[in-house]
Scaffold this active site. Structure first.
Site, mmCIF file in Angstrom:
data_model
loop_
_atom_site.group_PDB
_atom_site.id
_atom_site.type_symbol
_atom_site.label_atom_id
_atom_site.label_comp_id
_atom_site.label_asym_id
_atom_site.label_seq_id
_atom_site.Cartn_x
_atom_site.Cartn_y
_atom_site.Cartn_z
ATOM 1 N N SER A 107 0.833 -1.202 0.000
ATOM 2 C CA SER A 107 0.000 0.000 0.000
ATOM 3 C C SER A 107 0.876 1.264 0.000
ATOM 4 O O SER A 107 1.671 1.459 -0.912
ATOM 5 C CB SER A 107 -0.970 -0.038 1.184
ATOM 6 O OG SER A 107 -2.016 0.892 1.018
ATOM 7 N N ASP A 223 -10.205 -5.295 -3.966
ATOM 8 C CA ASP A 223 -9.652 -4.257 -3.088
ATOM 9 C C ASP A 223 -10.454 -2.972 -3.280
ATOM 10 O O ASP A 223 -10.454 -2.373 -4.349
ATOM 11 C CB ASP A 223 -8.178 -4.027 -3.449
ATOM 12 C CG ASP A 223 -7.451 -3.115 -2.469
ATOM 13 O OD1 ASP A 223 -8.131 -2.387 -1.714
ATOM 14 O OD2 ASP A 223 -6.205 -3.140 -2.457
ATOM 15 N N HIS A 253 -7.867 -5.706 0.512
ATOM 16 C CA HIS A 253 -6.686 -4.848 0.413
ATOM 17 C C HIS A 253 -5.382 -5.510 0.850
ATOM 18 O O HIS A 253 -4.324 -5.197 0.312
ATOM 19 C CB HIS A 253 -6.912 -3.583 1.234
ATOM 20 C CG HIS A 253 -5.804 -2.578 1.124
ATOM 21 N ND1 HIS A 253 -5.396 -2.048 -0.086
ATOM 22 C CD2 HIS A 253 -5.010 -2.007 2.076
ATOM 23 C CE1 HIS A 253 -4.399 -1.194 0.122
ATOM 24 N NE2 HIS A 253 -4.146 -1.148 1.412
#
Length: 278
Positions: A107, A223, A253
């Site tokens: 991320s 996601d 995610h």
């Protein structure tokens, strides 16, 4: 026979906290780079899985995250987060001479990892795993793009975006643990962190053109926090001749924290094993 994993911790020259999971005679070293509002300790199970196959792991906490100092959730700058990764990689390389290095970023950590890799990574870095990289800025309006840098300067601590814990994983135990973890930042994303992500993502396509290191990109197909289109940015722009993008249907995610995490981590380990001689 299970490889023993030894946990250690310390402080970088930046003041950031780091922790590591060492194994005897490692076949490789992985620098784990966490995402926004979390910390390196959430990757202990990833480190244990890597350790079981001979990889040592080290993870810094970004500024303002986990056990590192600073306003909660405020990374100060993308450069500051990158410097934490650089110092961790140098320290890991010194501890394990001659061993290949990898970077594994998720991320925000994926953006930080790519910023590091497209800069001046350690000479022993031979590849990277990037998970759900924070590269999608399509939801930002033109007004937000203009105002974000201003807010970052005049009100860096202003809360601008709420991250929904339900988007992290389909496993309710993971979501409950995320919410209960006192080292996670549960408030809104602050203006400075949001701006650094937006500006870093906007500049990444041009930087990726010169990246030649092998890359594995993994992303959950469902996601809702960072859509799979973010990983397509890497596919479309990276100059790496050895590039693999894997989108796992139905996953949220954090692929490494989904019910299918064993399959995901098996794929990661297989890729590391295939590239540690690069």
């Amino acid at each position: 026979m299970t490889t023993p994993v030894r946990h250690g911790q310390g402080t970088l020259a930046t003041g950031q906290y780091w922790q590591g999971w060492a194994v005897p005679d490692p076949v490789g070293v992985v620098v784990l780079v966490h995402g926004a509002h979390e910390h390196g300790g959430r990757y202990a199970h990833v480190a244990e899985r890597l350790g079981a196959t001979g990889y040592a792991s080290y993870a810094p906490d970004h500024p303002g995250h986990g056990r590192s100092p600073g306003r909660r959730g405020d990374i100060r700058s993308l450069a500051a987060a990158v410097e934490g990764v650089a110092q961790t990689a140098r320290a890991a390389a010194d501890r394990h001479p001659g061993v290949p290095l990898f970077v594994y970023g998720h991320s925000l950590g994926g953006l930080v990892a790519l910023q590091y890799l497209t800069g001046t990574p350690h000479e022993r870095v031979v590849g990277a795993v990037v998970s759900a990289p924070a590269l999608d800025t399509s939801t930002a309006t033109p007004a937000q793009r203009v105002l974000a840098p201003v807010l970052s300067r005049v009100a860096p601590g202003l809360g601008v975006l709420t991250l929904d814990a339900e988007t992290v994983s389909r496993d309710p135990e993971v979501v409950a643990a995320y919410r209960a973890d006192p080292l996670n930042h549960t408030g809104r994303m602050v203006a400075r962190t949001g701006t650094e992500i937006m500006l870093g993502a906007a500049g990444m396509p041009a930087r990726l053109r010169d990246l030649r290191l092998p890359l594995l990109v993994v992303h959950g197909g469902d996601d809702r926090l960072m859509p799979p289109s973010a990983s397509e940015v890497v596919r479309q722009h990276a100059g790496s001749p050895d590039l693999t993008v894997r989108v796992y249907d139905g996953l949220y995610h954090e692929p490494h924290n989904e019910p299918e995490k064993d399959r995901v981590l098996d794929d990661v380990v297989a890729w590391l094993d295939a590239h540690r001689g690069s």
